[in-house]
Design a protein around this motif. Structure first.
Motif, PDB file in Angstrom:
ATOM      1  N   ASP A  22       0.821  -1.212   0.000  1.00  0.00           N
ATOM      2  CA  ASP A  22       0.000   0.000   0.000  1.00  0.00           C
ATOM      3  C   ASP A  22       0.856   1.262   0.000  1.00  0.00           C
ATOM      4  O   ASP A  22       0.438   2.298  -0.525  1.00  0.00           O
ATOM      5  CB  ASP A  22      -0.922   0.014   1.227  1.00  0.00           C
ATOM      6  CG  ASP A  22      -1.839  -1.213   1.254  1.00  0.00           C
ATOM      7  OD1 ASP A  22      -2.102  -1.741   0.154  1.00  0.00           O
ATOM      8  OD2 ASP A  22      -2.246  -1.633   2.355  1.00  0.00           O
ATOM      9  N   THR A  23       2.029   1.187   0.594  1.00  0.00           N
ATOM     10  CA  THR A  23       2.890   2.374   0.720  1.00  0.00           C
ATOM     11  C   THR A  23       3.860   2.524  -0.451  1.00  0.00           C
ATOM     12  O   THR A  23       4.665   3.456  -0.456  1.00  0.00           O
ATOM     13  CB  THR A  23       3.696   2.277   2.023  1.00  0.00           C
ATOM     14  OG1 THR A  23       4.505   1.081   1.987  1.00  0.00           O
ATOM     15  CG2 THR A  23       2.777   2.226   3.237  1.00  0.00           C
ATOM     16  N   ALA A  24       3.800   1.636  -1.432  1.00  0.00           N
ATOM     17  CA  ALA A  24       4.777   1.672  -2.532  1.00  0.00           C
ATOM     18  C   ALA A  24       4.628   2.917  -3.396  1.00  0.00           C
ATOM     19  O   ALA A  24       5.631   3.481  -3.865  1.00  0.00           O
ATOM     20  CB  ALA A  24       4.625   0.421  -3.396  1.00  0.00           C
ATOM     21  N   ALA A  25       3.396   3.385  -3.608  1.00  0.00           N
ATOM     22  CA  ALA A  25       3.178   4.522  -4.507  1.00  0.00           C
ATOM     23  C   ALA A  25       3.735   5.822  -3.946  1.00  0.00           C
ATOM     24  O   ALA A  25       4.132   6.715  -4.705  1.00  0.00           O
ATOM     25  CB  ALA A  25       1.678   4.675  -4.789  1.00  0.00           C
ATOM     26  N   SER A  26       3.807   5.964  -2.652  1.00  0.00           N
ATOM     27  CA  SER A  26       4.256   7.223  -2.033  1.00  0.00           C
ATOM     28  C   SER A  26       5.735   7.218  -1.658  1.00  0.00           C
ATOM     29  O   SER A  26       6.222   8.212  -1.113  1.00  0.00           O
ATOM     30  CB  SER A  26       3.417   7.503  -0.783  1.00  0.00           C
ATOM     31  OG  SER A  26       3.572   6.439   0.162  1.00  0.00           O
ATOM     32  N   LEU A  27       6.455   6.147  -1.942  1.00  0.00           N
ATOM     33  CA  LEU A  27       7.870   6.056  -1.549  1.00  0.00           C
ATOM     34  C   LEU A  27       8.784   6.347  -2.738  1.00  0.00           C
ATOM     35  O   LEU A  27       8.395   6.237  -3.903  1.00  0.00           O
ATOM     36  CB  LEU A  27       8.170   4.654  -0.995  1.00  0.00           C
ATOM     37  CG  LEU A  27       7.445   4.268   0.295  1.00  0.00           C
ATOM     38  CD1 LEU A  27       7.750   2.828   0.660  1.00  0.00           C
ATOM     39  CD2 LEU A  27       7.849   5.193   1.447  1.00  0.00           C
ATOM     40  N   ASP A  28      10.034   6.712  -2.413  1.00  0.00           N
ATOM     41  CA  ASP A  28      11.044   7.014  -3.442  1.00  0.00           C
ATOM     42  C   ASP A  28      12.115   5.918  -3.404  1.00  0.00           C
ATOM     43  O   ASP A  28      12.864   5.805  -2.436  1.00  0.00           O
ATOM     44  CB  ASP A  28      11.665   8.387  -3.174  1.00  0.00           C
ATOM     45  CG  ASP A  28      12.663   8.770  -4.261  1.00  0.00           C
ATOM     46  OD1 ASP A  28      12.646   8.134  -5.343  1.00  0.00           O
ATOM     47  OD2 ASP A  28      13.457   9.704  -4.028  1.00  0.00           O
ATOM     48  N   PHE A  29      12.177   5.119  -4.469  1.00  0.00           N
ATOM     49  CA  PHE A  29      13.145   4.008  -4.547  1.00  0.00           C
ATOM     50  C   PHE A  29      14.381   4.372  -5.369  1.00  0.00           C
ATOM     51  O   PHE A  29      15.072   3.499  -5.874  1.00  0.00           O
ATOM     52  CB  PHE A  29      12.473   2.782  -5.185  1.00  0.00           C
ATOM     53  CG  PHE A  29      11.364   2.192  -4.369  1.00  0.00           C
ATOM     54  CD1 PHE A  29      11.628   1.218  -3.426  1.00  0.00           C
ATOM     55  CD2 PHE A  29      10.051   2.616  -4.538  1.00  0.00           C
ATOM     56  CE1 PHE A  29      10.602   0.666  -2.676  1.00  0.00           C
ATOM     57  CE2 PHE A  29       9.021   2.070  -3.789  1.00  0.00           C
ATOM     58  CZ  PHE A  29       9.294   1.095  -2.849  1.00  0.00           C
ATOM     59  N   GLU A  52      -2.844 -10.093   2.099  1.00  0.00           N
ATOM     60  CA  GLU A  52      -2.372  -9.026   2.986  1.00  0.00           C
ATOM     61  C   GLU A  52      -1.455  -9.602   4.065  1.00  0.00           C
ATOM     62  O   GLU A  52      -1.680 -10.695   4.569  1.00  0.00           O
ATOM     63  CB  GLU A  52      -3.563  -8.319   3.639  1.00  0.00           C
ATOM     64  CG  GLU A  52      -4.483  -7.607   2.659  1.00  0.00           C
ATOM     65  CD  GLU A  52      -3.824  -6.409   2.003  1.00  0.00           C
ATOM     66  OE1 GLU A  52      -2.822  -5.910   2.567  1.00  0.00           O
ATOM     67  OE2 GLU A  52      -4.289  -5.992   0.939  1.00  0.00           O
ATOM     68  N   ILE A  53      -0.454  -8.826   4.433  1.00  0.00           N
ATOM     69  CA  ILE A  53       0.497  -9.219   5.474  1.00  0.00           C
ATOM     70  C   ILE A  53       0.211  -8.405   6.720  1.00  0.00           C
ATOM     71  O   ILE A  53       0.071  -7.173   6.662  1.00  0.00           O
ATOM     72  CB  ILE A  53       1.949  -9.003   5.012  1.00  0.00           C
ATOM     73  CG1 ILE A  53       2.240  -9.860   3.780  1.00  0.00           C
ATOM     74  CG2 ILE A  53       2.936  -9.335   6.123  1.00  0.00           C
ATOM     75  CD1 ILE A  53       3.602  -9.648   3.198  1.00  0.00           C
ATOM     76  N   SER A  54       0.118  -9.078   7.846  1.00  0.00           N
ATOM     77  CA  SER A  54      -0.149  -8.377   9.108  1.00  0.00           C
ATOM     78  C   SER A  54       1.089  -7.641   9.587  1.00  0.00           C
ATOM     79  O   SER A  54       2.209  -7.866   9.100  1.00  0.00           O
ATOM     80  CB  SER A  54      -0.610  -9.378  10.172  1.00  0.00           C
ATOM     81  OG  SER A  54       0.434 -10.306  10.432  1.00  0.00           O
ATOM     82  N   VAL A  70       6.205 -17.363   8.249  1.00  0.00           N
ATOM     83  CA  VAL A  70       5.060 -16.470   8.316  1.00  0.00           C
ATOM     84  C   VAL A  70       3.795 -17.299   8.141  1.00  0.00           C
ATOM     85  O   VAL A  70       3.680 -18.064   7.191  1.00  0.00           O
ATOM     86  CB  VAL A  70       5.160 -15.387   7.217  1.00  0.00           C
ATOM     87  CG1 VAL A  70       3.961 -14.456   7.296  1.00  0.00           C
ATOM     88  CG2 VAL A  70       6.451 -14.610   7.366  1.00  0.00           C
ATOM     89  N   SER A  71       2.863 -17.146   9.055  1.00  0.00           N
ATOM     90  CA  SER A  71       1.607 -17.893   9.022  1.00  0.00           C
ATOM     91  C   SER A  71       0.530 -17.023   8.409  1.00  0.00           C
ATOM     92  O   SER A  71       0.266 -15.932   8.907  1.00  0.00           O
ATOM     93  CB  SER A  71       1.208 -18.305  10.436  1.00  0.00           C
ATOM     94  OG  SER A  71      -0.048 -18.917  10.421  1.00  0.00           O
ATOM     95  N   VAL A  72      -0.042 -17.487   7.297  1.00  0.00           N
ATOM     96  CA  VAL A  72      -1.106 -16.758   6.614  1.00  0.00           C
ATOM     97  C   VAL A  72      -2.351 -17.630   6.666  1.00  0.00           C
ATOM     98  O   VAL A  72      -2.326 -18.771   6.194  1.00  0.00           O
ATOM     99  CB  VAL A  72      -0.716 -16.447   5.149  1.00  0.00           C
ATOM    100  CG1 VAL A  72      -1.836 -15.670   4.473  1.00  0.00           C
ATOM    101  CG2 VAL A  72       0.584 -15.668   5.111  1.00  0.00           C
ATOM    102  N   CYS A  73      -3.451 -17.100   7.229  1.00  0.00           N
ATOM    103  CA  CYS A  73      -4.703 -17.859   7.369  1.00  0.00           C
ATOM    104  C   CYS A  73      -5.692 -17.433   6.302  1.00  0.00           C
ATOM    105  O   CYS A  73      -5.871 -16.237   6.070  1.00  0.00           O
ATOM    106  CB  CYS A  73      -5.318 -17.631   8.745  1.00  0.00           C
ATOM    107  SG  CYS A  73      -4.277 -18.241  10.072  1.00  0.00           S
ATOM    108  N   VAL A  74      -6.296 -18.402   5.636  1.00  0.00           N
ATOM    109  CA  VAL A  74      -7.307 -18.142   4.618  1.00  0.00           C
ATOM    110  C   VAL A  74      -8.576 -18.841   5.061  1.00  0.00           C
ATOM    111  O   VAL A  74      -8.596 -20.060   5.240  1.00  0.00           O
ATOM    112  CB  VAL A  74      -6.846 -18.664   3.238  1.00  0.00           C
ATOM    113  CG1 VAL A  74      -7.926 -18.382   2.200  1.00  0.00           C
ATOM    114  CG2 VAL A  74      -5.516 -18.041   2.865  1.00  0.00           C
ATOM    115  N   CYS A  75      -9.676 -18.085   5.241  1.00  0.00           N
ATOM    116  CA  CYS A  75     -10.945 -18.639   5.723  1.00  0.00           C
ATOM    117  C   CYS A  75     -11.814 -19.022   4.533  1.00  0.00           C
ATOM    118  O   CYS A  75     -12.157 -18.169   3.720  1.00  0.00           O
ATOM    119  CB  CYS A  75     -11.666 -17.604   6.585  1.00  0.00           C
ATOM    120  SG  CYS A  75     -13.234 -18.226   7.248  1.00  0.00           S
TER     121      CYS A  75
END
Length: 344
Positions: A22-29, A52-54, A70-75
């Motif tokens: 989400d923050t990629a568009a506002s950052l300078d790489f 999404e990553i918590s 990393v544990s990712v849960c999908v319901c």
């Protein structure tokens, strides 16, 4: 993201700097990526459909040094807890750990480069820092490596293959650790054995100079490398330069020319060949007379005026052969008759 940013170090830096997409568009790489790569990354972050990553997972990715799970849960069905599916994504040497490991690797390489330049400069010029260090480590020390002949240096590291070939009576290996040198890598597959033999001979000489010599420069290694490169060009069929295998720092004597003085200008133009001055030696009179006599004898034989001595000889030889044949037949017949009588 892996298709856009192919470099592992840049990938880890981007993931650590960006956090979530989400923050990629506002950052300078600009300090990490090029402009075109940065634009592609931002466009991909906007249309990405990844999970999404918590914040906890993001903190683990940024802080962990070696490995993170990393544990990712999908319901699937919120009412039925049995259908919860848990996926594990393993991140190996991620983020800060990857960056630190890459920096540590660069420090180790700089240390190895400085130590090899100080201990074995001539060997380093020939095969490089990494291959030279492997050869010294395999031999035990620089002095032990200097004691080995060129044939041993060539197959150093391939002892297992050597003894297997001797036991099974197959072809012995042509190279060992020296195979990873850049000069052998430049050679064609059919020339690698020859170049490895030449390079091993030069490495053996350079190692002895490094171990037992007093000089700290790599002049001998540079000269040896130039000769190996010249040999490589010769095997490939390319034209050698005039100074391809010349020793660096030393003047090479040129070819001697009588028509040139010390300054280099021509004293006089070279003389042209005069074809009119050539003379043909007259044939001996005796040879002419013999040829004439032979021609006259042949003519007389054809006319039949006088008997030729050669003809008489041939007649005598034919008569002798006929007599011998008759005698041989008579002897055979007598033997046959005797054999018949003995049987009766």
């Amino acid at each position: 993201m892996t298709k856009i940013v192919s470099d592992n170090i840049a990938y880890a830096k981007c993931a650590r700097f960006m956090g979530t997409r989400d923050t990629a568009a506002s950052l300078d790489f600009s300090g990490i990526l090029d402009e075109d790569v940065e634009t592609r990354l931002k466009e991909a972050a906007l249309i990405s459909m990844g999970t999404e990553i918590s914040q906890e997972d993001l903190a683990s990715i940024n802080d962990l040094a070696t490995q993170v799970c990393v544990s990712v849960c999908v319901c699937v069905d919120p009412q039925d807890k049995k259908h919860w599916v848990r996926k594990y994504v393993y991140w190996s040497s991620w983020a800060q750990g990857v960056i630190e490991l890459s920096e540590y690797r660069a420090q180790l390489f700089d240390y190895l480069k400085s130590r090899m330049t100080a201990i074995a400069p001539n060997l380093t010029v020939l095969v490089g820092e990494l291959v030279g260090a492997r050869l010294i480590a395999h031999a035990g020390s620089l002095v032990n490596l200097a004691k080995h002949p060129a044939s041993t240096v060539q197959i150093l590291g391939a002892e297992k293959a050597l003894f297997r070939a001797l036991k099974t009576k197959h072809e012995t290996p042509k190279y060992g650790l020296i195979y990873h040198a850049s000069l052998i890598g430049q050679a064609a597959p059919k020339h690698k054995g020859k170049i490895s033999r030449v390079l091993a001979a030069k490495c053996s000489l350079a190692t002895r100079v490094d171990a037992l010599g007093d000089a700290d420069d790599a002049s001998i290694g540079l000269e040896a490398r130039a000769k190996v490169e010249a040999r490589l060009r010769q095997l490939e069929g390319k034209g050698l330069a005039s100074d391809g295998a010349a020793a660096r720092g030393k003047e090479q004597p040129g070819r001697y020319d009588k028509s040139k003085p010390a300054g280099g200008a021509l004293v006089a133009a070279p003389k042209a060949y005069n074809a009119d001055a050539d003379a043909v030696a007259p044939a001996a009179d005796g040879k002419k007379d013999k040829k004439k006599k032979k021609a006259e004898e042949v003519a007389e034989d054809e006319d039949g005026d006088a008997p030729a001595p050669k003809k008489a000889k041939k007649d005598k030889e034919e008569k002798k052969e006929n007599k011998e044949k008759k005698e041989n037949k008579e002897k055979k017949e007598k033997k046959e008759k005797k054999g018949k009588k003995a049987k009766e």
